[in-house]
Write a protein that holds these residues in place. Structure first.
Motif, PDB file in Angstrom:
ATOM      1  N   ALA A   3       0.828  -1.205   0.000  1.00 33.03           N
ATOM      2  CA  ALA A   3       0.000   0.000   0.000  1.00 33.03           C
ATOM      3  C   ALA A   3       0.862   1.256   0.000  1.00 33.03           C
ATOM      4  O   ALA A   3       0.500   2.262  -0.629  1.00 33.03           O
ATOM      5  N   HIS A   4       2.001   1.179   0.656  1.00 31.93           N
ATOM      6  CA  HIS A   4       2.912   2.317   0.695  1.00 31.93           C
ATOM      7  C   HIS A   4       3.420   2.654  -0.711  1.00 31.93           C
ATOM      8  O   HIS A   4       3.477   3.826  -1.117  1.00 31.93           O
ATOM      9  N   SER A   5       3.761   1.648  -1.486  1.00 35.03           N
ATOM     10  CA  SER A   5       4.224   1.873  -2.866  1.00 35.03           C
ATOM     11  C   SER A   5       3.118   2.470  -3.727  1.00 35.03           C
ATOM     12  O   SER A   5       3.369   3.354  -4.547  1.00 35.03           O
ATOM     13  N   VAL A  10       0.755   7.105  -6.612  1.00 31.91           N
ATOM     14  CA  VAL A  10      -0.350   8.025  -6.876  1.00 31.91           C
ATOM     15  C   VAL A  10       0.066   9.464  -6.565  1.00 31.91           C
ATOM     16  O   VAL A  10      -0.235  10.391  -7.328  1.00 31.91           O
ATOM     17  N   THR A  11       0.787   9.663  -5.479  1.00 33.98           N
ATOM     18  CA  THR A  11       1.250  11.004  -5.121  1.00 33.98           C
ATOM     19  C   THR A  11       2.216  11.555  -6.172  1.00 33.98           C
ATOM     20  O   THR A  11       2.090  12.714  -6.591  1.00 33.98           O
ATOM     21  N   VAL A  12       3.163  10.732  -6.593  1.00 31.16           N
ATOM     22  CA  VAL A  12       4.107  11.162  -7.631  1.00 31.16           C
ATOM     23  C   VAL A  12       3.345  11.506  -8.909  1.00 31.16           C
ATOM     24  O   VAL A  12       3.610  12.527  -9.551  1.00 31.16           O
ATOM     25  N   GLY A  13       2.391  10.680  -9.275  1.00 29.22           N
ATOM     26  CA  GLY A  13       1.615  10.934 -10.483  1.00 29.22           C
ATOM     27  C   GLY A  13       0.822  12.221 -10.420  1.00 29.22           C
ATOM     28  O   GLY A  13       0.799  12.989 -11.383  1.00 29.22           O
ATOM     29  N   ILE A  14       0.184  12.482  -9.290  1.00 24.49           N
ATOM     30  CA  ILE A  14      -0.604  13.716  -9.165  1.00 24.49           C
ATOM     31  C   ILE A  14       0.297  14.940  -9.207  1.00 24.49           C
ATOM     32  O   ILE A  14       0.015  15.921  -9.915  1.00 24.49           O
ATOM     33  N   THR A  47       5.595   1.329 -11.081  1.00 32.73           N
ATOM     34  CA  THR A  47       5.760   0.631  -9.807  1.00 32.73           C
ATOM     35  C   THR A  47       5.604  -0.874  -9.988  1.00 32.73           C
ATOM     36  O   THR A  47       6.388  -1.656  -9.443  1.00 32.73           O
ATOM     37  N   VAL A  48       4.606  -1.272 -10.746  1.00 33.48           N
ATOM     38  CA  VAL A  48       4.394  -2.698 -10.998  1.00 33.48           C
ATOM     39  C   VAL A  48       5.593  -3.300 -11.720  1.00 33.48           C
ATOM     40  O   VAL A  48       6.083  -4.371 -11.347  1.00 33.48           O
ATOM     41  N   ILE A  49       6.090  -2.600 -12.733  1.00 36.90           N
ATOM     42  CA  ILE A  49       7.241  -3.108 -13.490  1.00 36.90           C
ATOM     43  C   ILE A  49       8.483  -3.159 -12.611  1.00 36.90           C
ATOM     44  O   ILE A  49       9.242  -4.131 -12.639  1.00 36.90           O
ATOM     45  N   ALA A  50       8.707  -2.114 -11.807  1.00 30.92           N
ATOM     46  CA  ALA A  50       9.877  -2.098 -10.924  1.00 30.92           C
ATOM     47  C   ALA A  50       9.780  -3.201  -9.875  1.00 30.92           C
ATOM     48  O   ALA A  50      10.793  -3.825  -9.523  1.00 30.92           O
TER      49      ALA A  50
END
Length: 112
Positions: A3-5, A10-14, A47-50
């Protein structure tokens, strides 16, 4: 993915999406919601790919954040470049001349 990731993505994206919209979308008809939404999607996908590439590390890594930011910036730049009106020198099609106007596919008759 923790959940942290997800929250970080989401924060980085916004943040990247809003900043990118402010910096790059002036004079273009790009909706306010489009760059942040695209940036959030890109950051979550990054994030999923990393996580798939480095599954042995359970915590958030700086490389993961860098990949999120770079992918979000790339997608916002793509949205800014592809959105909005055509450049001033590009030829424009007029409604009704090529059948794609609002006349339902019928060509308009010209008087004369």
């Amino acid at each position: 993915m923790t959940a942290h990731s997800l929250i970080i993505a989401v924060t980085v994206g916004i943040v990247v999406g809003v900043a990118g919209h402010i910096l790059t979308c002036r004079g273009r008809s790009v909706p306010l919601w489009l760059p942040p939404a695209a940036a959030v999607a890109a950051a979550v996908l990054a994030t999923v790919i990393a996580r798939m590439a480095n599954a042995s590390r359970p915590d958030l890594t700086p490389a993961e954040i860098i990949v999120q930011v770079l992918s979000a910036v790339a997608v916002v730049a793509l949205v800014a470049v592809t959105g909005g009106p055509a450049p001033a020198g590009a030829p424009r099609e007029h409604a009704g001349e090529n059948g794609s106007g609002s006349a339902g596919g019928r060509r308009s008759r010209r008087a004369g």
